[in-house]
Design an enzyme around this catalytic site. Structure first.
Site, mmCIF file in Angstrom:
data_model
loop_
_atom_site.group_PDB
_atom_site.id
_atom_site.type_symbol
_atom_site.label_atom_id
_atom_site.label_comp_id
_atom_site.label_asym_id
_atom_site.label_seq_id
_atom_site.Cartn_x
_atom_site.Cartn_y
_atom_site.Cartn_z
ATOM 1 N N ASP A 159 0.867 -1.183 0.000
ATOM 2 C CA ASP A 159 0.000 0.000 0.000
ATOM 3 C C ASP A 159 0.904 1.234 0.000
ATOM 4 O OD1 ASP A 159 -2.009 -1.867 0.258
ATOM 5 O OD2 ASP A 159 -2.967 -0.916 1.982
ATOM 6 N N LYS A 213 -6.772 3.304 -3.152
ATOM 7 C CA LYS A 213 -7.195 3.207 -1.753
ATOM 8 C C LYS A 213 -7.436 4.616 -1.241
ATOM 9 C CE LYS A 213 -5.252 1.672 2.695
ATOM 10 N NZ LYS A 213 -4.171 0.938 3.372
ATOM 11 N N LYS A 264 -10.011 0.121 -2.450
ATOM 12 C CA LYS A 264 -9.946 -0.232 -1.033
ATOM 13 C C LYS A 264 -10.363 0.968 -0.191
ATOM 14 C CE LYS A 264 -6.770 -1.736 2.653
ATOM 15 N NZ LYS A 264 -5.459 -2.355 2.976
#
Lengths: 286, 286
Positions: free
Chosen positions: B160, B223, B252
């Site tokens: 991430d 995300k 996400k």
């Protein structure tokens, strides 16, 4: 870069290092600034050093631990700081302009802006400070070493690194020390490494153990806070850190310092450097 | 590691990839999970795939954009997360135990803990996710690429990364895209890269530009948030991101998701993955 430019930068670095708390080299008057017992008296005690420092624009003076007096002008103790994730190029350029105008010790920016600042400040004597493993400190040790090397390549002369707080709290002091040493060695001799403890997460025993790890790893400074933790510098923390590291290491207070009186209180407690996003406000109060 | 262990890990990775939104490979029943229009019907539509996925323990299902239905068991969509600076070794070990017990999709930890988690989760089918340039995203691009490489070496299977928010806000989209591509290429083919926008700092135009940069750079997911910014995921952001990236990329939602109903709302808005420090609480609500 021209030879003249290189020479100027070397001169500035040498002069800047003479004035920093962590330094041990004698100054031009043969004294050691690091162990000077009478801070703020440079002009009378060390006239040659002071004159050259002022002439070169690198007028930084260190404040000794426990000193009762406060320097008349706080600007040379201040790292002018923007570390917000969303700071734009224009804001970084403003930061640089203010640092020049108020003669701050340095600008402190995120690594992606180090090169821009170094280029804009070339020849001014104002240092570029950047951060490593910031603000969580939970990177792999080799990543912190790499980030340090890259920052120095980009022109950073000071590195504020964050310790691995979780490892410290898990009592893995050898890991913490080794990681700091990796950053110090990656930075090399000409670069000042400050070790951020993020004191808000630590009890007193942990603060002391972190200071000792930084001392053993030969960092130049310990620093209280990232400014991103639950709280910032406190006078008690600065005093404890100064007591632990002794007079030879720098102590930087950062986080939540918003006024001249905040800054003065930190210096009286033993801080030799102030990190402040509110630097212009502090200096304008004078 | 034994050959059997290696084979098991490869099988698990393949199976896990079949179930992720960003994947394009056909599943065992010859369909593409990535473009499946009927999420949550795997057992009837794709019995062979489902049977093997369940048998191997890697029971992840993706939720298609705009789907009205919510998976009965949220656990396989959840990245069980601790990213606090002061998380100790003992807390990371607890996180791993909970992930095993509740069969979460992955654990998400800071990079210094990736190796510990990988070792502890070996053979379980639960993935290790870690973060890069976290949480400010203002590192040098090469540092992010290095951190990615190191994390993969330490066993991370998902990354991430945080975009350079300041560069995006300075309209340097090519820089943002190039940096993401550097991370995607450092991660390599077997690793899922999620691109964190930190939407709290962005206006809608910036969110769209960031999504497009991530799409061009061939990241697997976008995300919403780090969980360290001023606010977390919102349903509106998830919807906008899903609209911008289309059905082939994962979305996400992370930050501030504390309950089952929060998670369900995000999934209805188009989220295919949920990041939550409160994962156990969410699953226990069922």
């Amino acid at each position: 870069m021209s030879d003249d430019g290189s020479i100027d930068r070397i001169v500035e670095k040498v002069l800047a290092r003479l004035g920093r708390s962590g330094g041990e080299a004698p100054n031009l008057d043969g004294r050691s600034c690091a162990s000077c017992a009478v801070p703020g008296q440079c002009a009378s005690l060390c006239p040659e050093t002071t004159a050259r420092i002022v002439r070169e624009g690198a007028n930084r003076v260190s404040s000794a631990p426990g000193a009762g007096s406060v320097p008349k002008n706080l600007a040379p103790l201040i790292d002018h700081t923007i570390l917000r994730a969303d700071a734009t190029r224009a804001e970084i350029e403003t930061l640089v302009d203010e640092a020049k105008r108020f003669r701050f010790a340095s600008v402190c920016v995120n690594p992606c802006w180090a090169r821009l600042c170094r280029d804009a400040l070339d020849g001014t004597g104002i240092l570029v400070c950047t951060v490593v493993g910031f603000p969580l400190g939970a990177n792999a040790p080799l990543t912190k070493a790499f980030e340090t090397r890259r920052a120095c390549f980009d022109g950073a002369e000071e590195i504020d690194m964050v310790i691995n707080v979780g490892a410290l709290k898990s009592r893995e002091d050898a890991f913490v020390e080794k990681e700091i040493r990796g950053v110090v060695e990656s930075a090399g001799a000409g670069v000042t490494v400050k070790v951020i403890l993020e004191t808000a997460y630590l009890d007193n025993d942990e603060k002391v153990r972190a200071c000792r790890a930084a001392l053993r790893a030969r960092a130049a400074f310990v620093k209280t806070s990232t400014g991103f933790g639950p709280s910032g510098a406190t006078v008690e923390d600065v005093r404890l850190m100064r007591e632990t590291v002794g007079p030879r290491m720098g102590v930087k207070a950062a986080g939540g310092i918003r006024s001249r009186s905040d800054a003065e209180e930190m210096i009286r407690a033993g801080a030799s450097r102030i990190g402040a996003s509110a630097s212009v406000a502090i200096v304008k109060e004078e």
